[in-house]
Enzyme design. Structure first.
Site, PDB file in Angstrom:
ATOM      1  N   ALA A  43      44.257  88.809  81.049  1.00 32.57           N
ATOM      2  CA  ALA A  43      44.813  89.531  79.894  1.00 32.57           C
ATOM      3  C   ALA A  43      45.935  90.466  80.304  1.00 32.57           C
ATOM      4  O   ALA A  43      45.750  91.312  81.182  1.00 32.57           O
ATOM      5  CB  ALA A  43      43.716  90.335  79.193  1.00 32.57           C
ATOM      6  N   GLY A  48      43.785  95.379  86.164  1.00 31.58           N
ATOM      7  CA  GLY A  48      43.866  94.387  87.243  1.00 31.58           C
ATOM      8  C   GLY A  48      45.048  93.457  87.077  1.00 31.58           C
ATOM      9  O   GLY A  48      45.749  93.151  88.039  1.00 31.58           O
ATOM     10  N   CYS A  49      45.277  93.010  85.850  1.00 31.83           N
ATOM     11  CA  CYS A  49      46.378  92.070  85.600  1.00 31.83           C
ATOM     12  C   CYS A  49      47.732  92.746  85.789  1.00 31.83           C
ATOM     13  O   CYS A  49      48.678  92.112  86.252  1.00 31.83           O
ATOM     14  CB  CYS A  49      46.244  91.448  84.214  1.00 31.83           C
ATOM     15  SG  CYS A  49      44.752  90.429  84.070  1.00 31.83           S
ATOM     16  N   THR A  50      47.809  94.018  85.466  1.00 28.44           N
ATOM     17  CA  THR A  50      49.048  94.765  85.679  1.00 28.44           C
ATOM     18  C   THR A  50      49.309  94.911  87.179  1.00 28.44           C
ATOM     19  O   THR A  50      50.427  94.684  87.648  1.00 28.44           O
ATOM     20  CB  THR A  50      48.979  96.137  84.994  1.00 28.44           C
ATOM     21  OG1 THR A  50      48.821  95.929  83.587  1.00 28.44           O
ATOM     22  CG2 THR A  50      50.237  96.953  85.246  1.00 28.44           C
ATOM     23  N   ALA A  53      50.437  91.452  88.443  1.00 25.97           N
ATOM     24  CA  ALA A  53      51.782  91.098  87.964  1.00 25.97           C
ATOM     25  C   ALA A  53      52.847  91.923  88.676  1.00 25.97           C
ATOM     26  O   ALA A  53      53.893  91.387  89.066  1.00 25.97           O
ATOM     27  CB  ALA A  53      51.871  91.297  86.456  1.00 25.97           C
TER      28      ALA A  53
END
Length: 158
Positions: A43, A48-50, A53
Site C-alpha cells: 500500500a 514500510g512501503c514509503t 520506495a
C-alpha cells in the site's frame, strides 16, 4: 497460494499492461530488451512501503547505471499512486494492479498472517527480469527496510 505458483529463475515472466500514476499504461512489452526490477508492495504511503520506495528512489541512478529499470506495483488506484509519487519525489513508474491479477500471476498475492489474523493480500516481493523477459531473480516475503541493499548484493552490484 503455495510456493509452487511462485516464479523462479529461468521462468518466462507473465505479460502485463497496467495503468501508471499519471494515467498512462506500461506493458511488459514496453520493457522488453531491458533488465527490470519489478517490486510489489502492499500500500502506497504506509511507513514500510514509503521506506522501500524511497530506498529505490535513492538508488535509482546506480540501478540505471547498471542497466536496470525499476517499476513498483501495488493494488492502489492511480490517483493514490500519483499522490504518493509526488509527495515522496518518486520518478519511476508506479503501476496500479487493483484486481491484483498481475500480483497473482507473479506469485505476489496470497495468504498472509498478521497479528494472529489470516487473510489474502499482497506479499512484498521483487522479481528481476532479464532483457528477454525471463526471471533472473525472484524474492518473496522481503522486508521493506534493507531490501534494496540486499537486492544490490544479490545482483552483485556492490
Amino acid at each position: 497460494m503455495t510456493d509452487q505458483h511462485r516464479l523462479a529463475p529461468g521462468d518466462t515472466a507473465p505479460a502485463f499492461t497496467l495503468t501508471d500514476q499519471d494515467g498512462g499504461t506500461v506493458s511488459s512489452s514496453d520493457l522488453a530488451g531491458q533488465r527490470v526490477i519489478v517490486y510489489f508492495y502492499p500500500a502506497a504511503a504506509t511507513p514500510g512501503c514509503t521506506t522501500q520506495a524511497c530506498d529505490f528512489r535513492d538508488n535509482l541512478g546506480s540501478f540505471a547505471a547498471e542497466g536496470f529499470t525499476v517499476v513498483g506495483i501495488s493494488p492502489d488506484a492511480p490517483a493514490k499512486l500519483k499522490s504518493f509519487a509526488e509527495k515522496e519525489g518518486l520518478t519511476f513508474p508506479l503501476l496500479s494492479d487493483e484486481d491484483h491479477a498481475v500480483a497473482e500471476a507473479y506469485g505476489a498475492w496470497g495468504e498472509k498472517k498478521n497479528y494472529g489474523r489470516t487473510y489474502e493480500g499482497l506479499i512484498r516481493s521483487t522479481v528481476v527480469l532479464g532483457p528477454d523477459g525471463t526471471v533472473e531473480l525472484a524474492q518473496y516475503n522481503v522486508r521493506a527496510t534493507g531490501h534494496v541493499a540486499k537486492l544490490r548484493r544479490d545482483l552483485s552490484l556492490g
